[in-house]
Scaffold this motif. Structure first.
Motif, PDB file in Angstrom:
ATOM      1  N   SER A 110      -4.623   8.135   5.704  1.00 54.37           N
ATOM      2  CA  SER A 110      -3.818   9.056   4.892  1.00 54.37           C
ATOM      3  C   SER A 110      -4.093   8.853   3.401  1.00 54.37           C
ATOM      4  CB  SER A 110      -2.327   8.854   5.181  1.00 54.37           C
ATOM      5  OG  SER A 110      -1.879   7.595   4.706  1.00 54.37           O
ATOM      6  N   ALA A 111      -4.336   7.578   2.997  1.00 54.81           N
ATOM      7  CA  ALA A 111      -4.653   7.318   1.587  1.00 54.81           C
ATOM      8  C   ALA A 111      -6.011   7.910   1.219  1.00 54.81           C
ATOM      9  CB  ALA A 111      -4.634   5.819   1.316  1.00 54.81           C
ATOM     10  N   TYR A 112      -6.994   7.752   2.101  1.00 57.41           N
ATOM     11  CA  TYR A 112      -8.305   8.357   1.848  1.00 57.41           C
ATOM     12  C   TYR A 112      -8.193   9.880   1.801  1.00 57.41           C
ATOM     13  CZ  TYR A 112     -11.172   4.126   2.319  1.00 57.41           C
ATOM     14  OH  TYR A 112     -11.774   2.919   2.117  1.00 57.41           O
ATOM     15  N   LEU A 113      -7.346  10.427   2.657  1.00 58.65           N
ATOM     16  CA  LEU A 113      -7.166  11.884   2.687  1.00 58.65           C
ATOM     17  C   LEU A 113      -6.578  12.385   1.367  1.00 58.65           C
ATOM     18  CD1 LEU A 113      -7.470  14.305   4.654  1.00 58.65           C
ATOM     19  CD2 LEU A 113      -5.073  13.949   5.288  1.00 58.65           C
ATOM     20  N   ALA A 114      -5.563  11.671   0.878  1.00 57.83           N
ATOM     21  CA  ALA A 114      -4.959  12.054  -0.402  1.00 57.83           C
ATOM     22  C   ALA A 114      -5.938  11.892  -1.553  1.00 57.83           C
ATOM     23  CB  ALA A 114      -3.706  11.219  -0.649  1.00 57.83           C
ATOM     24  N   ASN A 115      -6.874  10.947  -1.386  1.00 56.42           N
ATOM     25  CA  ASN A 115      -7.880  10.688  -2.426  1.00 56.42           C
ATOM     26  C   ASN A 115      -9.107  11.582  -2.268  1.00 56.42           C
ATOM     27  OD1 ASN A 115      -8.365   9.181  -4.765  1.00 56.42           O
ATOM     28  ND2 ASN A 115      -9.704   7.757  -3.692  1.00 56.42           N
ATOM     29  N   LYS A 116      -9.014  12.525  -1.296  1.00 58.72           N
ATOM     30  CA  LYS A 116     -10.082  13.498  -1.017  1.00 58.72           C
ATOM     31  C   LYS A 116     -11.380  12.836  -0.550  1.00 58.72           C
ATOM     32  CE  LYS A 116      -8.239  16.895  -4.318  1.00 58.72           C
ATOM     33  NZ  LYS A 116      -7.210  17.252  -3.361  1.00 58.72           N
ATOM     34  N   ASN A 117     -11.273  11.658   0.042  1.00 55.31           N
ATOM     35  CA  ASN A 117     -12.426  11.006   0.668  1.00 55.31           C
ATOM     36  C   ASN A 117     -12.339  11.333   2.161  1.00 55.31           C
ATOM     37  OD1 ASN A 117     -14.450   9.304   1.617  1.00 55.31           O
ATOM     38  ND2 ASN A 117     -13.979   7.700   0.115  1.00 55.31           N
ATOM     39  N   TYR A 118     -12.778  12.548   2.505  1.00 55.13           N
ATOM     40  CA  TYR A 118     -12.494  13.097   3.822  1.00 55.13           C
ATOM     41  C   TYR A 118     -13.226  12.373   4.949  1.00 55.13           C
ATOM     42  CZ  TYR A 118     -10.541  16.831   0.970  1.00 55.13           C
ATOM     43  OH  TYR A 118      -9.810  17.541   0.057  1.00 55.13           O
ATOM     44  N   ASP A 119     -14.448  11.941   4.701  1.00 54.37           N
ATOM     45  CA  ASP A 119     -15.199  11.276   5.762  1.00 54.37           C
ATOM     46  C   ASP A 119     -14.513   9.986   6.201  1.00 54.37           C
ATOM     47  OD1 ASP A 119     -17.085  13.253   5.762  1.00 54.37           O
ATOM     48  OD2 ASP A 119     -18.474  12.202   4.416  1.00 54.37           O
ATOM     49  N   GLY A 175       0.809  -1.204   0.000  1.00 54.68           N
ATOM     50  CA  GLY A 175       0.000   0.000   0.000  1.00 54.68           C
ATOM     51  C   GLY A 175       0.845   1.258   0.000  1.00 54.68           C
ATOM     52  N   ALA A 176       1.948   1.240   0.759  1.00 53.54           N
ATOM     53  CA  ALA A 176       2.843   2.404   0.790  1.00 53.54           C
ATOM     54  C   ALA A 176       3.440   2.666  -0.585  1.00 53.54           C
ATOM     55  CB  ALA A 176       3.948   2.173   1.819  1.00 53.54           C
ATOM     56  N   ALA A 177       3.815   1.572  -1.290  1.00 55.68           N
ATOM     57  CA  ALA A 177       4.369   1.743  -2.640  1.00 55.68           C
ATOM     58  C   ALA A 177       3.336   2.355  -3.577  1.00 55.68           C
ATOM     59  CB  ALA A 177       4.844   0.391  -3.175  1.00 55.68           C
ATOM     60  N   HIS A 178       2.122   1.830  -3.554  1.00 59.16           N
ATOM     61  CA  HIS A 178       1.063   2.377  -4.410  1.00 59.16           C
ATOM     62  C   HIS A 178       0.799   3.845  -4.084  1.00 59.16           C
ATOM     63  CE1 HIS A 178      -0.152  -1.066  -6.721  1.00 59.16           C
ATOM     64  NE2 HIS A 178      -0.388  -1.816  -5.655  1.00 59.16           N
ATOM     65  N   GLN A 179       0.773   4.176  -2.798  1.00 56.75           N
ATOM     66  CA  GLN A 179       0.459   5.550  -2.392  1.00 56.75           C
ATOM     67  C   GLN A 179       1.544   6.516  -2.846  1.00 56.75           C
ATOM     68  OE1 GLN A 179      -0.728   5.850   1.674  1.00 56.75           O
ATOM     69  NE2 GLN A 179      -1.012   8.060   1.620  1.00 56.75           N
ATOM     70  N   GLN A 180       2.791   6.112  -2.702  1.00 56.51           N
ATOM     71  CA  GLN A 180       3.885   6.987  -3.126  1.00 56.51           C
ATOM     72  C   GLN A 180       3.927   7.160  -4.638  1.00 56.51           C
ATOM     73  OE1 GLN A 180       5.903   8.808  -1.273  1.00 56.51           O
ATOM     74  NE2 GLN A 180       4.984   8.086   0.636  1.00 56.51           N
ATOM     75  N   LEU A 181       3.409   6.163  -5.355  1.00 60.77           N
ATOM     76  CA  LEU A 181       3.370   6.247  -6.817  1.00 60.77           C
ATOM     77  C   LEU A 181       2.101   6.917  -7.325  1.00 60.77           C
ATOM     78  CD1 LEU A 181       4.792   2.694  -7.648  1.00 60.77           C
ATOM     79  CD2 LEU A 181       5.952   4.880  -8.000  1.00 60.77           C
ATOM     80  N   GLY A 182       1.276   7.400  -6.389  1.00 66.42           N
ATOM     81  CA  GLY A 182       0.058   8.094  -6.767  1.00 66.42           C
ATOM     82  C   GLY A 182      -1.094   7.184  -7.138  1.00 66.42           C
ATOM     83  N   GLN A 183      -0.954   5.879  -6.874  1.00 67.44           N
ATOM     84  CA  GLN A 183      -2.008   4.914  -7.208  1.00 67.44           C
ATOM     85  C   GLN A 183      -2.882   4.716  -5.965  1.00 67.44           C
ATOM     86  OE1 GLN A 183       0.543   1.664  -8.288  1.00 67.44           O
ATOM     87  NE2 GLN A 183       1.243   2.625 -10.184  1.00 67.44           N
ATOM     88  N   LEU A 184      -3.733   5.697  -5.716  1.00 67.61           N
ATOM     89  CA  LEU A 184      -4.438   5.758  -4.433  1.00 67.61           C
ATOM     90  C   LEU A 184      -5.476   4.658  -4.275  1.00 67.61           C
ATOM     91  CD1 LEU A 184      -4.810   9.623  -4.099  1.00 67.61           C
ATOM     92  CD2 LEU A 184      -3.145   8.128  -2.992  1.00 67.61           C
ATOM     93  N   GLU A 185      -6.194   4.315  -5.327  1.00 70.72           N
ATOM     94  CA  GLU A 185      -7.202   3.257  -5.222  1.00 70.72           C
ATOM     95  C   GLU A 185      -6.538   1.920  -4.889  1.00 70.72           C
ATOM     96  OE1 GLU A 185     -10.341   3.539  -5.145  1.00 70.72           O
ATOM     97  OE2 GLU A 185     -10.509   5.654  -5.685  1.00 70.72           O
ATOM     98  N   GLU A 186      -5.403   1.647  -5.538  1.00 71.61           N
ATOM     99  CA  GLU A 186      -4.675   0.403  -5.255  1.00 71.61           C
ATOM    100  C   GLU A 186      -4.110   0.416  -3.832  1.00 71.61           C
ATOM    101  OE1 GLU A 186      -4.352   2.282  -7.859  1.00 71.61           O
ATOM    102  OE2 GLU A 186      -4.513   1.085  -9.693  1.00 71.61           O
TER     103      GLU A 186
END
Length: 678
Positions: free
Chosen positions: A526-535, A493-504
């Motif tokens: 943090s992944a939801y936050l970056a994906n603008k899914n604030y709730d 998940g950390a790899a996907h997040q750093q690569l901008g692949q937020l859904e993955e």
């Protein structure tokens, strides 16, 4: 013939398991050693199952052993993580079979031969460990803390030595030929290596076990007036001299060339200091906190426990951030008896203690009626078992294959030596038949774990280097061998997040939580936050905060999220929460530059520019090449309209940054913006 082959199988295991390791995998000793034990036990069970006259075992040993094993395996039904429970179940099957197989040997000389092989290997690994201690050789063996010989960590080596050393001493004392010298040399080498490991829990277990043995012998001699003392041929002056020599040699300081990740700390600089600080509360290393919370877990699940392998998944609900941090998450309570109690309840621990009681009762009966030299054998083996249990109060030797092998062989050896021909024997052909498919499945699982660990190690290396593409590749390859460790999903998940692949990334974090429901909420938030899914971001960050309300970093993560998405009231509350959390963190991590950097960011957001600059400069004082701080300083000076200092800070950031290249482009654009006419 079958009995002879079984003794050869056990002798080979005792000789080779402690020296087996596979470099290039994460846990380079545990699963390769389990694989080898399973392979040889599979052969032994097959031979016993097809034997024309299957050997018999004593009723005294089989009842508590079978009851404890059955209950422990039954506890997998209410375990949180079925995969981890299965991994632990195979370990239980392996080691509960060893006494049942050992009891089939009918020759006392065969028992002695098995221990001779074990002691020979013990002497070899001790020589390796001593050479590492003085920096003479074997510095390239993999380790996280020398001197560790082939065990990977000095505490694991101590767990092995503490159970084997007393048995070796017992055989040495009983020997009346020139072979006494060989046994004695092995015992001395093991004692020296044990001193050099600086493992106080093992020392304490050994000393208490020895004291119990001396007390028992004194009681029997004084109360029952035993006429044939079993130590009548022991040269006591020589024994005292040897003990004094071992103590003196143990005081020599180390000269290790490679210490490993965990070197001796200031409280273990020498043997005297290590011993004198053994009972200091500050040297509990957090164990008291973990034990306290584990007992809370026991109070909530007293009878049956939380299920085999479930301690690490249940524990976060009780820790509240007292011990767990973003860098530390214990996988076991550093106390094997508490571990058994928490996972299998009072029933499980009671059955295990019943087994120990039966073994000690066998030794006691033999001591009351000493007939031959096997009395000394049993006494030495028994002291080793007690020392192992004593060490278990402070560590987790039951998890490590080599010391556990010697421990369970010891149980089998004592039951073997205490066997009386007039006992009503019980055939166990069915048990050996049932064990064959279980061992075969365990063999496959261990092989998969070895392959998994190869890529898991690569994933850790890529994560430390922040090589996200390589991390993603390694986690995908590890996953092909099975979801054997939930952390592989966190890394993926950390790899996907750093690569901008937020859904993955979100999907990977969710997979991790299927195995560990109390882990990964901060990462998922943090992944939801970056994906603008604030709730959902706030939901998971609040769950993390509920789990660890005392953890400063968790408070800061929630505060940072509120700063981005909260209402005006929430934002003001977040500033206060973040500032308080970082200042709290500084009280016990004053050398961590990241905390100063985060505190400076909060101060800057509050427009407290003077204090923000102080915090940033404190971070750089502790880590001059901390690139992110220079970027923050550039932003700070920009807000203060100090153009020259802002440009200089951004340029420092560009020269030091080694992460995502896009960050360098952002800094360059900021410099260009600052140079444009206003």
């Amino acid at each position: 013939m079958t009995s002879k082959i079984i003794s050869i199988i056990l002798g080979v295991l005792a000789g080779i398991v402690p020296i087996i390791y596979v470099p290039g995998i994460f846990d380079f000793a545990r699963h390769p050693r389990l694989f080898m034990i399973q392979l040889f036990l599979l052969l032994g069970c097959f031979l016993l199952a097809i034997a024309n006259k299957p050997p018999h075992i004593s009723q005294k040993i089989y009842r508590p052993l079978i009851c404890w094993t059955s209950w422990t395996l039954l506890s997998t039904l209410w375990a949180i993580n079925p995969i981890e429970s299965l991994i632990q179940a195979q370990r239980i099957v392996i080691f509960s079979l060893i006494p049942l197989i050992f009891c089939t040997i009918r020759s006392q000389n065969a028992v002695k031969s098995i221990y001779a092989m074990a002691c020979f290997t013990g002497a070899i690994v001790s020589i390796i460990g001593i050479c590492q201690y003085f920096g003479w050789a074997f510095n390239t063996l993999p380790t996280v803390g020398n001197p560790s010989a082939t065990f990977g960590y000095r505490n694991f080596a101590a767990s092995y030595l503490v159970v084997l050393l007393p048995a070796t001493t017992g055989f040495a004392l009983s020997e009346q030929t020139h072979k006494k010298i060989g046994w004695g040399i092995a015992a001395v080498l093991m004692a020296i290596f044990l001193a050099y490991t600086r493992t106080r829990g093992a020392w304490l277990g050994f000393m208490v076990a020895t004291l119990i043995a001396i007390t028992a012998l004194t009681y029997l001699y004084m109360r029952h007036q035993i006429k044939q003392p079993i130590f009548q041929f022991v040269k006591w002056p020589m024994l005292v001299v040897i003990f004094a020599v071992v103590c003196m040699v143990g005081l020599i300081p180390d000269q290790m060339q490679q210490t490993g990740k965990f070197k001796f700390d200031e409280r273990k600089t020498d043997a005297v200091t290590a011993l004198s600080t053994a009972f200091s509360p500050s040297d509990a290393r957090g164990r008291l906190i973990v034990w306290q919370h584990t007992l809370e877990m026991v109070r909530n699940n007293p009878l049956v426990g939380v299920g085999l392998g479930s301690w690490q998944y249940e524990y976060p609900k009780y820790d509240k951030g007292d011990w767990i941090t973003n860098n530390t998450a214990p996988q076991r309570p550093h106390n094997d008896l508490l571990w058994i109690l928490s996972e299998t309840g009072v029933i499980g621990l009671g059955l295990f203690l019943w087994l120990l009681f039966v073994i000690l009762q066998m030794i006691w009966q033999k001591l009351k009626h000493p007939t031959d030299i096997t009395t000394l054998w049993m006494l030495g083996i028994g002291v080793g078992l007690l020392a192992f249990v004593g060490h278990s109060f402070f560590s987790f030797p039951q998890e490590r294959p080599a010391p556990s092998l010697i421990f369970w062989m010891g149980i089998g050896a004592i039951a073997n030596l205490a066997y009386k021909p007039n006992e009503r024997p019980l055939p166990f052909r069915v048990a050996y038949l049932l064990a064959i498919p279980l061992l075969f499945c365990g063999l496959i699982l261990s092989y998969h774990h070895i392959q998994f660990d190869k890529f898991y190690l690569q994933a850790h290396s890529a994560w430390r280097q922040q090589n996200w593409q390589q991390l993603l590749s390694a986690t995908n390859q590890a996953r092909q061998w099975g979801p054997l460790n939930y952390r592989i999903y966190l890394l993926k998940g950390a790899a996907h997040q750093q690569l901008g692949q937020l859904e993955e990334a979100i999907a990977s974090y969710q997979n991790a939580q299927q195995q560990h429901p109390n882990e990964g909420h901060a990462a998922l938030g943090s992944a939801y936050l970056a994906n603008k899914n604030y709730d959902l971001a706030l939901k998971h960050l609040r769950i993390e905060h509920a789990l660890y309300p005392n953890a400063p970093q968790v408070k800061a993560d929630l505060a940072n999220a509120l700063l981005q998405v909260g209402t005006q009231h929430q934002i003001q509350r977040a500033y206060t929460l973040a500032q308080a959390s970082y200042q709290e963190a500084l009280s016990f991590q004053a050398t961590d530059p990241r905390i100063y950097n985060n505190l400076g960011s909060v101060m800057m957001a509050q427009k407290n520019f003077a204090q923000a600059e102080i915090a940033f400069l404190e971070a750089l004082k502790r880590q001059p090449d901390y690139a992110r701080v220079y970027h923050n300083l550039g932003d700070l000076y920009t807000l203060q309209k100090d153009t020259s200092r802002a440009i200089d800070a951004y340029q420092q950031f560009i020269s030091k940054w080694q992460g995502d290249p896009q960050m360098i482009e952002i800094a360059r654009k900021k410099i260009i913006q600052l140079t444009l006419p206003q």
